[in-house]
Design a protein around this motif. Sequence first.
Motif, mmCIF file in Angstrom:
data_model
loop_
_atom_site.group_PDB
_atom_site.id
_atom_site.type_symbol
_atom_site.label_atom_id
_atom_site.label_comp_id
_atom_site.label_asym_id
_atom_site.label_seq_id
_atom_site.Cartn_x
_atom_site.Cartn_y
_atom_site.Cartn_z
ATOM 1 N N GLY A 28 21.240 -25.186 20.266
ATOM 2 C CA GLY A 28 19.974 -25.303 19.542
ATOM 3 C C GLY A 28 18.982 -26.143 20.307
ATOM 4 N N GLU A 29 17.744 -26.149 19.821
ATOM 5 C CA GLU A 29 16.722 -26.939 20.482
ATOM 6 C C GLU A 29 16.990 -28.418 20.229
ATOM 7 N N ASP A 30 17.096 -29.163 21.289
ATOM 8 C CA ASP A 30 17.244 -30.613 21.193
ATOM 9 C C ASP A 30 18.523 -31.085 20.527
ATOM 10 N N GLY A 59 12.992 -20.732 21.370
ATOM 11 C CA GLY A 59 13.052 -19.419 20.727
ATOM 12 C C GLY A 59 14.265 -19.235 19.813
ATOM 13 N N GLU A 60 14.016 -19.151 18.529
ATOM 14 C CA GLU A 60 15.094 -19.062 17.550
ATOM 15 C C GLU A 60 15.841 -17.736 17.676
ATOM 16 N N GLY A 61 15.114 -16.679 18.071
ATOM 17 C CA GLY A 61 15.768 -15.396 18.272
ATOM 18 C C GLY A 61 16.778 -15.487 19.403
ATOM 19 N N LEU A 81 18.614 -25.033 13.931
ATOM 20 C CA LEU A 81 17.176 -24.829 14.129
ATOM 21 C C LEU A 81 16.468 -26.098 13.653
ATOM 22 N N GLN A 82 15.228 -26.259 14.114
ATOM 23 C CA GLN A 82 14.504 -27.453 13.673
ATOM 24 C C GLN A 82 14.142 -27.349 12.193
ATOM 25 N N PHE A 83 13.700 -26.173 11.792
ATOM 26 C CA PHE A 83 13.325 -25.956 10.396
ATOM 27 C C PHE A 83 13.729 -24.533 10.007
ATOM 28 N N ASP A 85 12.220 -22.637 8.220
ATOM 29 C CA ASP A 85 11.000 -21.827 8.230
ATOM 30 C C ASP A 85 10.848 -21.013 9.515
ATOM 31 N N PHE A 86 11.530 -21.416 10.567
ATOM 32 C CA PHE A 86 11.361 -20.748 11.850
ATOM 33 C C PHE A 86 12.520 -19.801 12.174
ATOM 34 N N VAL A 87 13.243 -19.411 11.166
ATOM 35 C CA VAL A 87 14.432 -18.584 11.396
ATOM 36 C C VAL A 87 14.102 -17.117 11.681
ATOM 37 N N SER D 82 -4.021 -23.403 18.857
ATOM 38 C CA SER D 82 -2.770 -24.031 18.436
ATOM 39 C C SER D 82 -3.113 -25.365 17.775
ATOM 40 N N TYR D 83 -2.104 -26.191 17.576
ATOM 41 C CA TYR D 83 -2.298 -27.458 16.837
ATOM 42 C C TYR D 83 -2.846 -28.583 17.712
ATOM 43 N N ARG D 84 -3.117 -28.281 18.983
ATOM 44 C CA ARG D 84 -3.679 -29.323 19.860
ATOM 45 C C ARG D 84 -5.089 -28.931 20.287
ATOM 46 N N ASP D 85 -5.815 -28.265 19.405
ATOM 47 C CA ASP D 85 -7.088 -27.705 19.845
ATOM 48 C C ASP D 85 -8.302 -28.239 19.099
ATOM 49 N N SER D 131 -1.615 -21.392 13.170
ATOM 50 C CA SER D 131 -0.353 -21.042 12.531
ATOM 51 C C SER D 131 0.732 -22.060 12.847
ATOM 52 N N GLY D 132 1.749 -22.133 12.006
ATOM 53 C CA GLY D 132 2.876 -23.020 12.262
ATOM 54 C C GLY D 132 3.816 -22.484 13.322
ATOM 55 N N PRO D 133 4.341 -21.293 13.149
ATOM 56 C CA PRO D 133 5.290 -20.767 14.124
ATOM 57 C C PRO D 133 4.638 -20.632 15.491
ATOM 58 N N LEU D 134 5.302 -21.128 16.497
ATOM 59 C CA LEU D 134 4.793 -21.037 17.858
ATOM 60 C C LEU D 134 4.650 -19.582 18.288
ATOM 61 N N ALA D 135 3.591 -19.272 18.970
ATOM 62 C CA ALA D 135 3.442 -18.029 19.750
ATOM 63 C C ALA D 135 2.986 -16.796 18.974
ATOM 64 N N PHE D 161 -2.059 -22.031 23.735
ATOM 65 C CA PHE D 161 -0.703 -22.389 23.293
ATOM 66 C C PHE D 161 -0.056 -23.323 24.305
ATOM 67 N N GLY D 162 1.088 -23.873 23.898
ATOM 68 C CA GLY D 162 1.826 -24.787 24.779
ATOM 69 C C GLY D 162 3.005 -24.082 25.427
ATOM 70 N N ALA D 163 3.701 -24.807 26.262
ATOM 71 C CA ALA D 163 4.763 -24.198 27.068
ATOM 72 C C ALA D 163 5.908 -23.656 26.214
ATOM 73 N N ALA D 164 6.211 -24.315 25.113
ATOM 74 C CA ALA D 164 7.353 -23.864 24.312
ATOM 75 C C ALA D 164 7.086 -22.484 23.704
ATOM 76 N N ALA D 165 5.838 -22.158 23.522
ATOM 77 C CA ALA D 165 5.524 -20.826 22.977
ATOM 78 C C ALA D 165 6.038 -19.722 23.897
ATOM 79 N N CYS D 189 -2.159 -21.330 28.673
ATOM 80 C CA CYS D 189 -0.962 -22.102 28.353
ATOM 81 C C CYS D 189 -1.085 -23.490 28.962
ATOM 82 N N ARG D 190 -1.038 -24.505 28.116
ATOM 83 C CA ARG D 190 -0.998 -25.866 28.671
ATOM 84 C C ARG D 190 0.462 -26.196 28.940
ATOM 85 N N CYS D 191 0.701 -26.693 30.144
ATOM 86 C CA CYS D 191 2.100 -26.866 30.547
ATOM 87 C C CYS D 191 2.205 -27.982 31.564
#
Lengths: 323, 323, 325, 325
Positions: A28-30, A59-61, A81-83, A85-87, D82-85, D131-135, D161-165, D189-191
């Motif tokens: 999992g992440e972290d 990436g949860e997938g 997963l972290q939350f 909600d992201f499943v 994203s949330y850093r904008d 949005s909450g979910p990345l990407a 978006f950020g790198a994790a996306a 992408c900020r990375c």
Amino acid sequence: MPDLNMAQAINRTLSAEMRRDDSIVLLGEDVGALGGLFGTTEGLLDEFGELRVIDAPTGEGGVIGTAVGMALYGLRPVTELQFADFVWPGFEHIVSEMARIRYRSGGQYACPLVLRLPYGGGVGGGMYQSQSPEAYFCHTPGLVVAAPSDPTDAAGMLRAALRGDDPVVFLEPKSLYQDCRASVDDDHIVPLGEARVRRQGTDVSVFAYGSTVPVALAAADAAAGSGIQTDVVDLRTLLPLDIATVLSSIAKTGRAVIVAESPTYCGFGAELSATLSERALLHLEAPVERVAGFDVPFPHVHEDDYLPSKRRVVAAIERVANF
Amino acid sequence: MPDLNMAQAINRTLSAEMRRDDSIVLLGEDVGALGGLFGTTEGLLDEFGELRVIDAPTGEGGVIGTAVGMALYGLRPVTELQFADFVWPGFEHIVSEMARIRYRSGGQYACPLVLRLPYGGGVGGGMYQSQSPEAYFCHTPGLVVAAPSDPTDAAGMLRAALRGDDPVVFLEPKSLYQDCRASVDDDHIVPLGEARVRRQGTDVSVFAYGSTVPVALAAADAAAGSGIQTDVVDLRTLLPLDIATVLSSIAKTGRAVIVAESPTYCGFGAELSATLSERALLHLEAPVERVAGFDVPFPHVHEDDYLPSKRRVVAAIERVANF
Amino acid sequence: MGELLTVLADDVEAIERNVGDLSDADLTALYESLVVTRVVDERCARLQQSGRIGFWIPSGTSAAVSAGAARAFEDGDWLYPSYRDVGAFLVRGGSIEQLFAQVLSSRDDLARGRQLPGHATLPAGRFVSVSGPLATQIQHAAGTALAMKLRHDPHAVLALFGAAATDQASFQIGLSTAARHAAPVVFVCRCPSTSLASLAMAHGVNPVSVDGTDMLAVYTAARSAREAALAGAGPTLIEAVVPAGTAALEPAVRLRPYLEHRGVWDAGREDEFSRRCEERVAAAVAAAESAGPPAADTMFDDVWAQRPWMLQEQSRKLRRLKDES
Amino acid sequence: MGELLTVLADDVEAIERNVGDLSDADLTALYESLVVTRVVDERCARLQQSGRIGFWIPSGTSAAVSAGAARAFEDGDWLYPSYRDVGAFLVRGGSIEQLFAQVLSSRDDLARGRQLPGHATLPAGRFVSVSGPLATQIQHAAGTALAMKLRHDPHAVLALFGAAATDQASFQIGLSTAARHAAPVVFVCRCPSTSLASLAMAHGVNPVSVDGTDMLAVYTAARSAREAALAGAGPTLIEAVVPAGTAALEPAVRLRPYLEHRGVWDAGREDEFSRRCEERVAAAVAAAESAGPPAADTMFDDVWAQRPWMLQEQSRKLRRLKDES
Ligand SMILES: Cc1ncc(C[n+]2csc(CCOP(=O)(O)OP(=O)(O)O)c2C)c(N)n1
Ligand SMILES: Cc1ncc(C[n+]2csc(CCOP(=O)(O)OP(=O)(O)O)c2C)c(N)n1
Ligand SMILES: [Mg+2]
Ligand SMILES: [Mg+2]
């Protein structure tokens, strides 16, 4: 038997079971160096090394699909997963693969994967870090869906999940991670599928699980103050349901309140309410009430109004008792 | 007003509405030259060209996510998947985005997307071309979930979906695409949220939708043979439910059978059963019965035993009537 | 791209250099798998025409890709096949009888009649139950390969899929996961033309393109990729090209001259083998049809490790209903 | 990769060649957005420490990426942030007052207090609800750009978006969708370092890497990418590199000498502007706090276009409960 909070109880159980069964791996992440967003995997990387505690990209997938392949091979992956909600990026792997590989292979393959999902509100997490997605899993034959409500159960149920042969969606109520401490025994097993009567009473049954159990218990105390004795049933496992305990409670009380955080419509409470009336109609002395989230996306600023509060539960208990 | 089967009715409605509203675009695998796996988009590429009828790669996540972006911009995308069973790669975009962009933006953005999903069994499609996933959508506030049961309704409901402002999950019972012919009028609108009483009776209410409506009607005929008069309610829209029609039917009969193909546990029928007992307990003269799929993945060779058959429905009607 | 790996060229010595490890028996078995696959396809098409089965996707021209790639893997390796992998099924030890038990959903089907024809499972051959959704097996293959690596299991994984699978997220994520862990997995995509080399490389996966109608080229590429993966050189994506319009017999037509050259095959053997094969297929069909389907009650097995109360109840309900009729 | 695009080098003439289209006012506004973002970040950190908000992710060192990229886009273009904008929010016409109405979930928040602090919406600036979910927004940006193309709308889309996306499927699918249709979209992408160029190319997306602390480099790259996209040359992925450990003030420190050189900024103006900015932020916070949250009943709005019966009923229930207390 140390006193631990729920996060620590999960951490200790993971560690104990990983020592006992070297096929258990974490993914999992972290989950590694950071020890998990909520600290539940702290120290495990040090104890078990990189071959068993694997930091994955966000990436949860990817996490879930990879874990399915590991489980098929014979490992027992535990994903965090972290939350919850992201499943969704992993939902195809859950619904179309993990839940039914045993079935479609005629029992030749199993997928004993434990999907740990921090879920629920009460932490100011807003629309995407607060949801309770249990109903989406409970309609999926092949899954076991469990939600503990205290440290002792969290440990005992997680142990059962890790020793069982079915894929388990393990819903961890994140608002309760640090809520209280309780003794945790490294041999304690809570079989999945067994509910627990947390309080005995003959007037009204209150059914709750995970994060709503403390609310139900607090409401039960308040109701007792006005002379209503409630039977509080902590369902613990939502799939498969402990039908015997549910039906014996309703047989005793004839009145029921169901408490859940997720939206009401087509939520898990719908199944429970339907079950109560279909199987115990002649016992029912009042309509079942569901005290659940409203049929809106989890709201941020109105979280307290959205969540089933002690007051809403007490009011429902009183209505049902006085019907 | 030609007589058309359901696939043709959908085709004709798409064409008529696309002429009327040039913001409607179609997107999906093989919706173009091939005319759709079930022929529902035949001729539309020729009529409207490549700017409005867009063949997409197989990836369902790509189709749905792209359509969300198009809908936000102001188009009205209609996506077609080959089978509802393959919707999961796009589920994140449905649950976390399409269903709640209106909400999370305070009503500043809308997402009027129509997701057309051929669903249900009865065609020998096995585990992944037969499922009925309605419950997964019905627990998601912000979605409209609809399932027509005949060509006239399919046209009228699709028209309502295309003119409405909410995202619609449009479940097309693939076993009924060629089932019967009926007249289709290019102005006919069936407002989403309105059920239709397909047969009047005072003894037992039978609730069905989509593919189970013909089964319910056949069972009603058979039951009438043994003197039981059923009220057959075609729910048509599952979210939001037509509560008034549902409650007036149960008020009349006091007895109910719910027919659905999807697994029983936590299925849509659970909500309906719960609603009936919670809101009409004093009317109920017998426990509600759900005749639904069993709690197993959709099986191949045992499909006929799995699906709610006329016999199973008749037996339930009789049990409920004679309780 | 003119650079498809080819082995079955004119030069016999070059062929031998490439597949020197294959014995006469090996080569014969490979060729025979093409014949069996053709006979199976033909019979299944007839079963479908006559309405005895509702679904069949022929392995057709991709038979050489399936069997050729599978042949490069060893006992203890895992395979994640698709619905066009009768060839791999045979190579992994699946029998014609097992195949038709599956196709006809007989009570002898290992998967108890639960999947569409062609969606086989063969645990003894580590041939994992074919899935319906495209591409999910690509991620599972990566996961299994990662598990092998974690367990120091000196085996590898083969994932087989078609071009449409590469439109799915599971393809992208499966490749990147495998590459990140240098997991011992070989991805084989049957496709009408190459297009994925730069994408594979971007994900850290080695790209190879082969002529998919050249069974020995597929075998050679898969064998090298397997060896590289086991040596820690990371996963490979093999694009096995079978151009649209290729004739169904092409892979066999291409392989046969070399076998004839080695003296292990000729027209007589072909006739004889085809005939035996058709007999065996006919017998397998008859056996599956006379065995009949698994008991209806088996529908409730294998959902969970144990039947929970709902399934016990539903099973009783169904039995009662059947008893009444 | 040493080849990051840089504009803010020593050579002033080279700078002018790159950003000759920016007026003094433009440059000042860009710089000011960095100051505002810093003041907002600082204030939000304090609000979080004091428990008045529960969540804040600072724009921090990515402020120049956000505002610089956004500045390259025109009215009528769409932004998927994203949330850093915060930077892009300001550039698109968002006010400090709107920002704090959102951060503090006041009744003046356009999104009615429904999202975590930093997840703004600004329809007038075509700045789509974060949005909450990345990407996910990467695919939506591709979809919007495709829609523009279908409608012959001569505008473009920016996705931030950020790198994790980039670990998510939506990133891969968004890029390939945009490329397939040559849709007018620019991905930024900020990375902490570059890694995506070959992947972008494999998907058919043009790769560009810029120094993300160089606001004018980000602007220049985004402007060129936008022009290319509108000219039909396809989408671009800009990797805007902000190395880990970069100081928060770095982007401002880098931009300031050039503005001073042009005589449009100096220490006095900096002090004056910061002071006014802090005052305005303080006033915005006070206004948001005194406005209070939206009425609880608004929770039931905007789920569907109309409130269906369940929500009418739930709204009545909640009102009754509140009336009783
Ligand atoms: C996720 C998903 N979407 C759609 C389908 C339906 N489907 C079955 S086969 C197929 C085409 C596959 O084409 P390709 O990969 O090129 O393989 P081929 O059969 O042509 O060799 C599709 C779309 C599916 N099985 N899974
Ligand atoms: C699908 C999904 N999974 C997990 C999260 C939780 N999450 C929020 S921010 C974040 C890290 C983002 O990192 P990066 O993209 O590098 O951006 P940064 O904030 O570091 O600039 C994560 C994992 C999420 N928002 N969405
Ligand atoms: Mg193909
Ligand atoms: Mg980061």
